[in-house]
Design an enzyme around this catalytic site. Structure first.
Site, PDB file in Angstrom:
ATOM      1  CB  VAL A   1      -0.806  -0.029   1.188  1.00  0.00           C
ATOM      2  CG1 VAL A   1      -1.812   1.143   1.202  1.00  0.00           C
ATOM      3  CG2 VAL A   1      -1.623  -1.222   1.459  1.00  0.00           C
ATOM      4  CB  CYS A   2       1.054   4.287  -2.052  1.00  0.00           C
ATOM      5  SG  CYS A   2       1.947   5.830  -2.053  1.00  0.00           S
ATOM      6  CB  ILE A   3       3.803   4.835   2.782  1.00  0.00           C
ATOM      7  CG1 ILE A   3       3.872   5.232   4.428  1.00  0.00           C
ATOM      8  CG2 ILE A   3       4.909   5.430   2.255  1.00  0.00           C
ATOM      9  CD1 ILE A   3       4.682   4.878   5.287  1.00  0.00           C
TER      10      ILE A   3
END
Lengths: 96, 130, 118
Positions: free
Chosen positions: B77-79
């Site tokens: 998941v893109c932080i």
């Protein structure tokens, strides 16, 4: 050799139009989700294009569209067929 | 072949996650491997452990969790996209002094570079947009 | 063959796409990839001068776009017809771009290993 996917209705979005501008003649276009409305006979593109046309069967069924309503040049495929296309084409470009 | 999947649509607003799910299963069924599923833009909402759909609807976060576990691939998941939208792991919850973390088990927060990396290391990267 | 082409097709302020697509461009370049950009469709509106996103409480992408040369992103294309349709001229854009006509679009896509399309 690129597989383009389009998931927006041709009646409300420029996605398919822009996809066809950028697609080469030996590319393929797969219509899925709301993009399947672009496979209808009444949705014939204004300018002919030599791409190969595909439409996702599951998304036609979900929307109550019969295959007989689709343009003749469009091939109906299922998810397994979708995967096969991604094997044949070198990359995939999604238009949404 | 090695595949990676990118999902940009939220699970209960757009079909993107459903399409990606069916495609991923078909990829596995054809004998290919999945390396990574990357969640970006509103796709990060797939990683919320607080998702509580009605019983007759699919729980997409848990379905991905199970599929990833069974087939040994990453749910990344893109932080930056996640933290903005309130999807936090323990570290981020502490960093921003938030009362709780809500990243579903089996998912990991990481940089957007992991999407670039997926394009480099996989034979195919397929994106599903909202 | 170049590494990555990122296509920008959404207008600048209404959604976060402009910003999140530009983030990917910069991260790709930071990863050592050769990144090219193409603005087409409503994406050409991202190139309009004098945008004031702060008026609506946004950061906008202008600062990131000014930073493109620092990331060695110098292949920036804009689709001529998309500009024409929207009354824009290549002479007054916020960054310098190479105009590309419709005939050259398919070739541009084929020249890249990976196309991200937002």
């Amino acid at each position: 050799m690129i597989l383009h996917t389009v998931n927006k209705s041709v009646f409300s979005s420029q996605a398919l139009h822009e996809c066809l501008l950028a697609a080469a003649r030996n590319d393929a276009v797969l219509l899925l989700e709301d993009g399947v409305y672009g496979s209808l006979k009444t949705a014939h593109p204004a300018e002919p294009h030599e791409v190969s046309w595909f439409v996702l069967k599951e998304d036609l069924q979900a929307r109550g569209i019969d295959e007989s309503q689709c343009r003749d040049e469009v091939t109906v495929i299922d998810y397994a067929g979708f995967v096969e296309l991604t094997e044949q084409y070198l990359s995939v470009c999604s238009w949404f | 072949m090695k595949y990676s999947i990118a999902i940009y649509g939220g699970p209960y607003s757009h079909q993107a996650t459903h399409s990606a799910w069916h495609f991923t299963r078909a990829v596995l069924k054809r004998g290919h491997t999945i390396e990574r599923v990357f969640f970006y833009h509103d796709g990060v909402y797939n990683a919320s452990a607080l998702t509580a759909p009605p019983q007759d609807e699919q729980n997409l976060p848990l379905k991905w969790q199970q599929l990833a576990e069974d087939n040994d691939f990453e749910l990344t998941v893109c932080i930056a996209a996640a933290v903005r939208r309130g999807i936090l792991d323990e570290n981020e919850a502490q960093r921003y002094s938030k009362p709780a973390a809500n990243l579903e088990q089996g998912y990991q927060l990481s940089g957007l570079g992991q999407l670039v990396d997926a394009g480099l290391t996989s034979d195919r990267l397929i994106s599903f947009g909202p | 063959m170049s590494d990555i082409l990122i296509i920008f097709r959404k207008p600048p302020a209404g959604t976060s796409w402009a910003r999140e697509a530009m983030d990917l461009a910069l991260v790709g370049a930071a990863f050592g990839q050769q990144v090219s950009l193409l603005f087409m469709g409503d994406g050409v509106f991202q190139l309009t001068q004098n945008q004031q996103p702060d008026v609506i409480g946004q950061k906008g992408t202008q600062a990131m776009m000014q930073a493109l040369p620092m990331y060695d992103i110098d292949q920036v294309f804009v689709h001529q017809d998309s500009m024409d349709t929207r009354g824009m001229s290549p002479d007054n854009l916020n960054i310098s771009c190479q105009a590309i006509d419709s005939k050259a679009l398919p070739g541009l896509l084929q020249q890249h290993k990976q196309v991200f399309n937002f």
